[in-house]
Scaffold this motif. Structure first.
Motif, PDB file in Angstrom:
ATOM      1  N   ILE A 149       0.871  -1.173   0.000  1.00 48.44           N
ATOM      2  CA  ILE A 149       0.000   0.000   0.000  1.00 48.44           C
ATOM      3  C   ILE A 149       0.909   1.225   0.000  1.00 48.44           C
ATOM      4  O   ILE A 149       1.769   1.370   0.875  1.00 48.44           O
ATOM      5  CB  ILE A 149      -0.905   0.014   1.245  1.00 48.44           C
ATOM      6  CG1 ILE A 149      -1.799  -1.218   1.257  1.00 48.44           C
ATOM      7  CG2 ILE A 149      -1.749   1.278   1.282  1.00 48.44           C
ATOM      8  CD1 ILE A 149      -2.629  -1.364   2.513  1.00 48.44           C
ATOM      9  N   PRO A 150       0.764   2.118  -0.985  1.00 48.68           N
ATOM     10  CA  PRO A 150       1.697   3.256  -1.076  1.00 48.68           C
ATOM     11  C   PRO A 150       1.677   4.125   0.177  1.00 48.68           C
ATOM     12  O   PRO A 150       0.625   4.477   0.706  1.00 48.68           O
ATOM     13  CB  PRO A 150       1.179   4.032  -2.299  1.00 48.68           C
ATOM     14  CG  PRO A 150       0.423   3.037  -3.104  1.00 48.68           C
ATOM     15  CD  PRO A 150      -0.187   2.090  -2.109  1.00 48.68           C
ATOM     16  N   GLY A 174     -10.995   1.702  -0.195  1.00 47.82           N
ATOM     17  CA  GLY A 174     -11.334   0.291  -0.315  1.00 47.82           C
ATOM     18  C   GLY A 174     -10.288  -0.446  -1.115  1.00 47.82           C
ATOM     19  O   GLY A 174     -10.152  -0.224  -2.324  1.00 47.82           O
ATOM     20  N   LEU A 175      -9.525  -1.334  -0.452  1.00 43.02           N
ATOM     21  CA  LEU A 175      -8.478  -2.128  -1.103  1.00 43.02           C
ATOM     22  C   LEU A 175      -8.666  -3.609  -0.817  1.00 43.02           C
ATOM     23  O   LEU A 175      -7.739  -4.403  -0.978  1.00 43.02           O
ATOM     24  CB  LEU A 175      -7.095  -1.680  -0.618  1.00 43.02           C
ATOM     25  CG  LEU A 175      -6.713  -0.212  -0.872  1.00 43.02           C
ATOM     26  CD1 LEU A 175      -5.376   0.101  -0.235  1.00 43.02           C
ATOM     27  CD2 LEU A 175      -6.672   0.080  -2.367  1.00 43.02           C
ATOM     28  N   SER A 176      -9.858  -4.008  -0.437  1.00 44.38           N
ATOM     29  CA  SER A 176     -10.089  -5.394  -0.009  1.00 44.38           C
ATOM     30  C   SER A 176     -10.021  -6.364  -1.177  1.00 44.38           C
ATOM     31  O   SER A 176     -10.154  -6.002  -2.338  1.00 44.38           O
ATOM     32  CB  SER A 176     -11.458  -5.501   0.663  1.00 44.38           C
ATOM     33  OG  SER A 176     -12.491  -5.250  -0.273  1.00 44.38           O
ATOM     34  N   ASN A 177      -9.810  -7.635  -0.834  1.00 41.00           N
ATOM     35  CA  ASN A 177      -9.850  -8.736  -1.791  1.00 41.00           C
ATOM     36  C   ASN A 177      -8.896  -8.521  -2.968  1.00 41.00           C
ATOM     37  O   ASN A 177      -9.273  -8.592  -4.135  1.00 41.00           O
ATOM     38  CB  ASN A 177     -11.280  -8.955  -2.286  1.00 41.00           C
ATOM     39  CG  ASN A 177     -12.192  -9.505  -1.218  1.00 41.00           C
ATOM     40  OD1 ASN A 177     -12.304 -10.709  -1.009  1.00 41.00           O
ATOM     41  ND2 ASN A 177     -12.839  -8.594  -0.506  1.00 41.00           N
ATOM     42  N   ASN A 178      -7.638  -8.225  -2.616  1.00 44.35           N
ATOM     43  CA  ASN A 178      -6.551  -8.171  -3.581  1.00 44.35           C
ATOM     44  C   ASN A 178      -5.444  -9.117  -3.110  1.00 44.35           C
ATOM     45  O   ASN A 178      -5.689 -10.007  -2.280  1.00 44.35           O
ATOM     46  CB  ASN A 178      -6.035  -6.732  -3.720  1.00 44.35           C
ATOM     47  CG  ASN A 178      -6.898  -5.892  -4.635  1.00 44.35           C
ATOM     48  OD1 ASN A 178      -6.850  -6.036  -5.858  1.00 44.35           O
ATOM     49  ND2 ASN A 178      -7.690  -5.005  -4.053  1.00 44.35           N
ATOM     50  N   LEU A 215      -9.366  -2.997   4.292  1.00 42.54           N
ATOM     51  CA  LEU A 215      -8.143  -3.629   3.793  1.00 42.54           C
ATOM     52  C   LEU A 215      -8.242  -5.144   3.906  1.00 42.54           C
ATOM     53  O   LEU A 215      -7.223  -5.836   3.852  1.00 42.54           O
ATOM     54  CB  LEU A 215      -6.935  -3.126   4.588  1.00 42.54           C
ATOM     55  CG  LEU A 215      -6.748  -1.611   4.696  1.00 42.54           C
ATOM     56  CD1 LEU A 215      -5.541  -1.289   5.571  1.00 42.54           C
ATOM     57  CD2 LEU A 215      -6.590  -0.986   3.315  1.00 42.54           C
ATOM     58  N   SER A 216      -9.426  -5.681   4.024  1.00 44.87           N
ATOM     59  CA  SER A 216      -9.617  -7.096   4.307  1.00 44.87           C
ATOM     60  C   SER A 216      -9.228  -7.985   3.133  1.00 44.87           C
ATOM     61  O   SER A 216      -9.162  -7.546   1.986  1.00 44.87           O
ATOM     62  CB  SER A 216     -11.083  -7.356   4.678  1.00 44.87           C
ATOM     63  OG  SER A 216     -11.941  -7.024   3.606  1.00 44.87           O
ATOM     64  N   ALA A 217      -8.980  -9.261   3.449  1.00 44.88           N
ATOM     65  CA  ALA A 217      -8.738 -10.308   2.450  1.00 44.88           C
ATOM     66  C   ALA A 217      -7.565  -9.965   1.538  1.00 44.88           C
ATOM     67  O   ALA A 217      -7.673  -9.975   0.311  1.00 44.88           O
ATOM     68  CB  ALA A 217     -10.005 -10.573   1.644  1.00 44.88           C
ATOM     69  N   ASP A 255     -12.390  -2.542   8.551  1.00 47.07           N
ATOM     70  CA  ASP A 255     -12.322  -3.969   8.251  1.00 47.07           C
ATOM     71  C   ASP A 255     -10.896  -4.310   7.841  1.00 47.07           C
ATOM     72  O   ASP A 255     -10.422  -3.897   6.783  1.00 47.07           O
ATOM     73  CB  ASP A 255     -13.295  -4.328   7.128  1.00 47.07           C
ATOM     74  CG  ASP A 255     -13.452  -5.850   6.964  1.00 47.07           C
ATOM     75  OD1 ASP A 255     -12.651  -6.588   7.556  1.00 47.07           O
ATOM     76  OD2 ASP A 255     -14.369  -6.271   6.246  1.00 47.07           O
ATOM     77  N   ILE A 256     -10.198  -5.038   8.714  1.00 52.24           N
ATOM     78  CA  ILE A 256      -8.852  -5.527   8.390  1.00 52.24           C
ATOM     79  C   ILE A 256      -8.815  -7.046   8.549  1.00 52.24           C
ATOM     80  O   ILE A 256      -7.771  -7.633   8.831  1.00 52.24           O
ATOM     81  CB  ILE A 256      -7.783  -4.847   9.266  1.00 52.24           C
ATOM     82  CG1 ILE A 256      -8.093  -5.033  10.761  1.00 52.24           C
ATOM     83  CG2 ILE A 256      -7.660  -3.369   8.941  1.00 52.24           C
ATOM     84  CD1 ILE A 256      -6.985  -4.507  11.664  1.00 52.24           C
ATOM     85  N   SER A 257      -9.947  -7.683   8.327  1.00 53.01           N
ATOM     86  CA  SER A 257     -10.075  -9.128   8.507  1.00 53.01           C
ATOM     87  C   SER A 257      -9.242  -9.905   7.492  1.00 53.01           C
ATOM     88  O   SER A 257      -8.882  -9.398   6.429  1.00 53.01           O
ATOM     89  CB  SER A 257     -11.543  -9.548   8.362  1.00 53.01           C
ATOM     90  OG  SER A 257     -12.359  -8.872   9.262  1.00 53.01           O
ATOM     91  N   ASN A 258      -8.964 -11.145   7.843  1.00 52.69           N
ATOM     92  CA  ASN A 258      -8.359 -12.108   6.913  1.00 52.69           C
ATOM     93  C   ASN A 258      -7.045 -11.610   6.327  1.00 52.69           C
ATOM     94  O   ASN A 258      -6.829 -11.634   5.105  1.00 52.69           O
ATOM     95  CB  ASN A 258      -9.353 -12.458   5.797  1.00 52.69           C
ATOM     96  CG  ASN A 258     -10.634 -13.055   6.337  1.00 52.69           C
ATOM     97  OD1 ASN A 258     -10.624 -13.886   7.236  1.00 52.69           O
ATOM     98  ND2 ASN A 258     -11.757 -12.627   5.788  1.00 52.69           N
TER      99      ASN A 258
END
Length: 551
Positions: free
Chosen positions: A290-291, A304-308, A329-331, A353-356
């Motif tokens: 993440i920059p 939103g940067l989830s699921n990457n 930032l999850s997943a 959300d910082i899950s997974n």
């Protein structure tokens, strides 16, 4: 009244019958009869043809299905420049040929079919065109001669093929909405598309079928591009490219949404996005860190940067985003430690959300967060052994499953008056479930249930997996388990019913199909019983008639 020039009776009628005397208002220039809900059936608008001074006409929401074609009347209004007939039940698409319109809204009608390429030839003064939600299909109609056009909305149709190259001629465009169609590519690429429109502020291509390389640049990428573009949305397509470096030159961007694609590569440095308020790159295949430069996006409110496939650590600089209210930032594959410094100035944060990920959450036990969250999702994070004290002063949604909490569930959770969803499954909690959880004021007692000892109680979702529960209260069964058991029972029920039907049906019919003698005996028996019933009915009916005559 004959000198009246302005008449606005919008949302004033539950019907659409208007007095023909209105045709005497020959000086009227503005007539607004639109209804935000479906009005009644229009029976006659012939009186409108007498309003020769009319410049502005809005009859949106009135139903012309029974009346027929209103264009026959509207077409003879020589001064009309603004026409809005949205949601009027129109189905025959053609345009007034003798008018010099500047504003035309025919959205939410049922035109269907393709649009003729010549239908807009004489509308060179048009600045606003809205044909959204009209069930059009085929290629985008040729409007390259509408060089004055500033607002164009073709969204929610079935236009296919591509975004034509002749769009470069529409240099005056400010807002362009092509979302929810079947478009597959942009001829010439997105870079050329933006460079040819110096006044463009908003472009939406969400929910299309874009799959070719639209970010590639043919020739030099130098020069001024998108100096006014504030909103760029290409969500939910099939893009499989890397994010281009030229994106960072869109210095006035406020919203960038490229989520739900298959973008890969790293996120470019973003020092120039100083106006960016919303950035959504979730559900892609982005890699790298993440920059750190994201911390300089001082007005960013949604990230939103989830699921990457992002890795590395969460930069401390995110803690400086004082306007941030949504952080997801999850997943990903993020690692490292999250501490107080990551939240130092996030006073407006409401969703976290910082899950997974592979993250350890380490803060001082007496830490008082600067925010007041509505939703916390930290599933699979690594906490200390004790339930975090700072969480007890938060939230509406609390999901902390798959951590390593032990000890008892703190009764202070009952003081979270806004709490609606609590998920503490897959931990090592012991002891009793606090009885006060059953009396939370904001928990919906009608739609959600908890199962304990096989009895449905009126509690909201309480998803707890306890290793040991001494005392009189038995452990609650998790909602996933009960849902799974319910599904299995329903499947077994339908299987048993089907088996019973097959066995019962073919047990009788199958025998009659394959045993000729049995079939003959069966039908002879049915014939005799039918004849017997017929004779009994006839005799009883005759006896009843005789008794009625004697009476």
């Amino acid at each position: 009244m004959k000198q009246l020039r302005y008449l606005n009776l919008s949302n004033s009628f539950g019907f659409a019958t208007f007095p023909c005397e209105w045709g005497n208002l020959t000086q009227l220039q503005v007539l607004d009869l639109h209804s935000d809900y479906q009005g009644g059936d229009v029976d006659d608008i012939q009186w409108v043809s007498h309003l020769q001074a009319l410049k502005y006409l809005d009859m949106s929401g009135l139903n012309f299905t029974k009346y027929g074609d209103p264009m026959l009347v509207i077409n003879i209004l020589p001064s009309l420049s603004h026409l809005s007939l949205s949601y009027c039940g129109l189905y025959d698409f053609h345009l007034p040929t003798h008018l010099d319109l500047q504003y035309l809204d025919l959205s939410e009608n049922s035109f269907k079919g393709p649009i003729s390429s010549t239908i807009f030839q004489n509308m060179t003064s048009l600045e606003h065109l809205d044909l959204s939600r009209c069930f059009f299909k085929g290629p985008i109609p040729s409007i390259q001669n509408l060089t004055s056009l500033r607002h164009l909305d073709f969204s929610y149709n079935h236009f296919n093929s591509s975004v034509p190259r002749w769009f470069d001629n529409l240099r005056s465009l400010v807002n362009l909405n092509l979302e929810d169609n079947l478009l597959q590519t942009i001829e010439g690429g997105l870079f050329s598309f933006l460079r040819s429109k110096p006044f463009l502020e908003s472009l939406s291509l969400n929910d299309n079928k874009l799959c070719e390389e639209i970010f590639s640049v043919k020739g030099s990428s130098s020069g001024l591009i998108g100096k006014n573009i504030e909103r760029l949305e290409i969500r939910n397509n099939f893009l499989q490219e890397a994010l281009p470096d030229w994106l960072v030159h869109l210095k006035n961007l406020k919203t960038l949404d490229l989520s739900i694609n298959q973008l890969h590569g790293t996120i470019p440095s973003s020092h120039s996005w100083l106006c960016l308020e919303r950035l959504d790159l979730s559900y892609n295949e982005l890699t790298g860190n993440i920059p750190e430069a994201f911390g300089r996006l001082s007005v960013l409110s949604f990230l939103g940067l989830s699921n990457n496939l992002l890795n590395g650590t969460i930069p401390h600089s995110l803690g400086q985003l004082q306007d941030l209210y949504h952080l997801d930032l999850s997943a990903n594959s993020l690692r490292g430690i999250v501490s107080e410094i990551h939240f130092s100035n996030l006073s407006k944060l409401r969703y976290l959300d910082i899950s997974n990920n592979n993250i350890a959450f380490e803060v001082n036990p007496d830490w008082i967060p600067p925010f007041n969250l509505e939703s916390i999702r930290m599933m699979s994070c690594k906490f200390g052994m004790e339930f975090p004290r700072w969480i007890r002063s938060q939230v509406e949604v609390l999901r902390l499953r798959e951590n390593m909490f032990n000890g008892s569930i703190p009764s202070q959770l009952c003081s979270l008056s806004a709490l609606r969803i609590l998920d503490l499954a897959v931990n090592k909690l012991t002891g009793k479930i606090p009885s006060c959880l059953g009396y939370m004021e904001n928990w919906n007692r009608e739609n959600v249930e908890q199962v304990m000892k096989g009895i449905d109680l009126d509690y909201t979702t309480l998803d707890l997996q306890l290793m040991q529960c001494p005392g009189p209260e038995a452990p609650r069964v998790s909602r996933e388990d009960t849902d799974e058991e319910g599904k299995l029972e329903r499947v077994m029920f339908y299987i048993v019913i089907m088996l019973g039907f097959v066995i019962g049906f073919w047990g009788v019919i199958g025998v009659l199909v394959y045993k000729k003698n049995w079939r003959r005996v069966y039908f002879n028996y049915m014939d005799r019983k039918t004849d017997m019933v017929y004779v009994i009915v006839v005799v009883k009916a005759a006896e009843l008639r005789r008794r009625l005559r004697r009476a």
